[in-house]
Design an enzyme around this catalytic site. Structure first.
Site, PDB file in Angstrom:
ATOM      1  N   LYS A   1       0.824  -1.208   0.000  1.00  0.00           N
ATOM      2  CA  LYS A   1       0.000   0.000   0.000  1.00  0.00           C
ATOM      3  C   LYS A   1       0.858   1.258   0.000  1.00  0.00           C
ATOM      4  O   LYS A   1       1.890   1.323   0.682  1.00  0.00           O
ATOM      5  CB  LYS A   1      -0.918  -0.025   1.231  1.00  0.00           C
TER       6      LYS A   1
ATOM      7  N   SER B   1      -9.630   2.553   2.933  1.00  0.00           N
ATOM      8  CA  SER B   1      -8.612   3.219   2.144  1.00  0.00           C
ATOM      9  C   SER B   1      -7.696   2.252   1.378  1.00  0.00           C
ATOM     10  O   SER B   1      -6.917   2.684   0.526  1.00  0.00           O
ATOM     11  CB  SER B   1      -7.756   4.108   3.048  1.00  0.00           C
TER      12      SER B   1
ATOM     13  N   SER C   1     -10.346   0.293   6.970  1.00  0.00           N
ATOM     14  CA  SER C   1      -9.681   0.397   5.672  1.00  0.00           C
ATOM     15  C   SER C   1      -9.206  -0.924   5.072  1.00  0.00           C
ATOM     16  O   SER C   1      -8.798  -0.953   3.911  1.00  0.00           O
ATOM     17  CB  SER C   1      -8.502   1.366   5.764  1.00  0.00           C
TER      18      SER C   1
END
Length: 498
Positions: free
Chosen positions: A76, A151, A175
């Site tokens: 990420k 997210s 997330s």
């Protein structure tokens, strides 16, 4: 079977077995992942930084006896350091390029994983849809008109699109679980202290943030946790040690469990019929597995609790903006998005004493929650209140856009001290996702289960929250439900290989 078909169809453990047995080579597998990443990139827009040449070089020298040797992976673009790779945090602020690896990055590499890209995130992980001014809209491989969540929406899109079988993700208010719920994946939010965030940070958002992964299968999530969990010397605290291997827990029958189901919205906002159907499906699967399920209420998980969560995040964002400004040597106010500015300014108007009191209230509620639900092996509850939203659905419009603009342009953030106005902002931010923040506050583990597909063909997952430090029971339960439901064979239809 072609390499591309194997990549699209199998989980990480299955792919590693092919590499270990010499049926395919790590370079072939990585090349197939890169080709699929590029083929699907215009459709899903989930890559922040391609790492293709480094991935090809690593694949050529990988030890194929490593547990996940040659398996393509994504990291990420937020909250983790990879040496020499720019981290944008989904923002137009100049990127940070570390000269070190995070502990988790080192553990991923030691497992044999091959990072082929960094995955997109909304700016600083603040939205539960992965849309940013810096990178645009990340889309759902099941239907590209809809969100993949956030997210960790880039991670979810890459896994669901068959680019990688598993991807690093993080969770500060849902997330990991929200993208899992939107894209038909397994998303384990680990217990606080289970994996380290060091040395990039000691903790993030006052301990609300944890790291783990989005995966196609429960067994992948379990094995990856075995390969990455445990504190390092810089960790401020550690989760309760597991009784055994997480992979072993995922492989065994859970026995007869006592489960609860919590249906209400902590915000008192509407919940779709599809979400209730998904929860009913999970309850039915649990009962089919031989477990008892009883309805419970958690009246103290209410709007005041959620408002305190929002104040905590705002304070963390305010501090983060100060640190970003110090890093680049100037104010970053002009680089960040309007909504991020407003959240940061809300954090700036709260005193240190106020935030301390907020944290103590949240901790007190967490103790009550943990104590009162200790009799249950897990609590089933929703993740998202509605099926995956259309892209852009959470952008402020009309009066909402006007209010946000005035708060920003006229520096009227102090008006958010008034409870009704803060409540209105909270509802606009969280109307899609009412529940996930509960476990970020309490520190409990929770696993997203892809139990339902809507009439429109979109996944809609729910979660099972466990006792503190008890990912093992969750993994055992999730693996059983995975087997009963047959969801393991579902794949997003986007560019399915022949």
């Amino acid at each position: 079977m072609s390499v591309e078909r194997a990549l699209w169809e199998r989980d990480a453990i299955g792919l590693a077995s092919l590499v270990r047995n010499g049926e395919i080579s790590a370079p072939e597998l990585v090349d197939a992942a890169i080709a699929r990443a590029e083929a699907t990139r215009p459709d899903v827009n989930a890559i922040a930084e391609p790492l293709y040449e480094a991935a090809r070089a690593r694949a050529k020298t990988i030890d194929r006896d490593l547990p996940l040797a040659g398996v393509p992976f994504a990291i990420k673009d937020l909250g983790i350091a990879t040496k020499g790779v720019p981290t944008h945090s989904g923002s137009r602020v100049p990127a940070f390029t570390a000269d070190f690896n995070s502990v988790m990055t080192e553990r991923y590499l030691a497992a044999g994983l091959v990072p082929i890209a960094t995955s997109t995130s909304p700016e600083h992980g603040l939205r539960l849809m992965t849309e940013s001014a810096a990178f645009g809209i990340t889309r759902n491989p099941w239907n590209t008109a809809h969100t993949s969540g956030g997210s960790s929406g880039g991670a979810a899109a890459l896994v669901a699109a068959g680019v990688v079988p598993v991807a690093h993700a993080s969770d500060g208010g849902g997330s990991i679980r929200v993208p899992a719920a939107c894209t038909g994946l397994v998303g384990l939010k680990t217990a606080r202290g289970r994996v380290p965030l060091t040395p990039l940070v000691t903790e993030s958002w006052y301990g609300l943030v944890v790291d783990h992964a989005l995966a196609r299968s429960v067994r992948d999530s379990a094995l990856l946790l075995d390969l990455t969990h445990g504190p390092d010397p810089l960790s401020p605290y550690a989760a309760l040690p597991p009784k055994g291997a997480f992979a072993a827990a995922a492989a065994r029958d859970p026995g007869k469990l006592k489960l609860a189901v919590y249906r209400k919205s902590p915000l008192g906002l509407p919940i779709s019929a599809e979400t209730q159907t998904a929860l009913d499906t999970a309850v039915a699967l649990a009962r089919e597995g031989g477990h008892t399920v009883e309805e419970i209420d958690l009246p103290y998980i209410d709007r005041d609790f959620m408002a305190d969560f929002c104040r905590t995040v705002a304070a963390a964002v305010a501090g983060m903006m100060r640190l970003e400004g110090a890093r680049v040597g100037r104010s970053v106010s002009g680089d960040i998005e309007r909504a991020t500015r407003v959240i940061g300014r809300l954090g700036e108007i709260a005193s240190a004493g106020e935030i301390y009191a907020v944290l103590q209230r949240l901790h007190a509620t967490s103790r009550r929650l943990i104590t009162e639900t200790a009799q249950y092996d897990a609590v089933l509850m929703p993740i998202i209140a509605h099926p995956p939203l259309a892209c852009g659905a959470m952008d402020p419009k009309g009066a909402d856009e006007f209010i946000e603009s005035m708060l920003d342009r006229l520096h009227l953030t102090r008006l958010l001290r008034f409870k009704p106005l803060l409540g209105q902002l909270m509802d606009k931010s969280l109307w899609f996702t009412h529940w996930p923040a509960i476990q970020n506050v309490s520190g409990q583990p929770s696993i997203a289960l892809p139990v339902h597909v809507t009439a429109a063909g979109l996944p809609l997952g729910i979660q099972a929250a466990g006792r503190p430090g008890d990912e093992e029971t969750l993994l055992s339960l999730a693996a059983q439900m995975e087997k009963i439901s047959g969801w393991l064979t579902r794949r997003a239809p986007l560019k399915a290989p022949a």
